[in-house]
Design a protein around this motif. Sequence first.
Motif, PDB file in Angstrom:
ATOM      1  N   THR A  52       0.763  -1.106  -0.078  1.00  0.00           N
ATOM      2  CA  THR A  52       0.023   0.040   0.178  1.00  0.00           C
ATOM      3  C   THR A  52       0.987   1.228  -0.078  1.00  0.00           C
ATOM      4  O   THR A  52       0.285   2.510  -0.292  1.00  0.00           O
ATOM      5  N   LYS A  53       2.148   1.088   0.278  1.00  0.00           N
ATOM      6  CA  LYS A  53       3.060   2.308   0.326  1.00  0.00           C
ATOM      7  C   LYS A  53       2.806   3.221  -0.941  1.00  0.00           C
ATOM      8  O   LYS A  53       3.141   2.440  -2.208  1.00  0.00           O
ATOM      9  N   GLY A  54       2.656   4.337  -0.904  1.00  0.00           N
ATOM     10  CA  GLY A  54       2.518   5.404  -2.174  1.00  0.00           C
ATOM     11  C   GLY A  54       1.330   5.366  -2.807  1.00  0.00           C
ATOM     12  O   GLY A  54       1.155   5.964  -3.790  1.00  0.00           O
ATOM     13  N   GLY A  55       0.438   4.472  -2.340  1.00  0.00           N
ATOM     14  CA  GLY A  55      -0.936   4.342  -3.236  1.00  0.00           C
ATOM     15  C   GLY A  55      -2.143   5.059  -2.371  1.00  0.00           C
ATOM     16  O   GLY A  55      -1.874   5.752  -1.252  1.00  0.00           O
ATOM     17  N   VAL A  56      -3.349   4.886  -2.894  1.00  0.00           N
ATOM     18  CA  VAL A  56      -4.593   5.481  -2.211  1.00  0.00           C
ATOM     19  C   VAL A  56      -5.070   4.581  -0.940  1.00  0.00           C
ATOM     20  O   VAL A  56      -5.654   5.163   0.007  1.00  0.00           O
TER      21      VAL A  56
END
Length: 64
Positions: A52-56
């Motif tokens: 999930t790093k850097g995403g919505v």
Amino acid sequence: MHEMSIAEGVIQIVEDEAAKQGFTRVKQVWLEVGRFAGVETEALRFCFDVVTKGGVAEGATLDI
């Protein structure tokens, strides 16, 4: 470790829906895992945090 593949698949669905529906943030993801799926839930949680790093969904909670 197939938990990483599962986490990547879930995030792909979330990212696709974000693009379709125009939302920019996901706070919570609910996932039901069958008893005989052979999934280690703690490993899945770790993989979820990684993908999930850097995403919505960065920082979203994963409810299994």
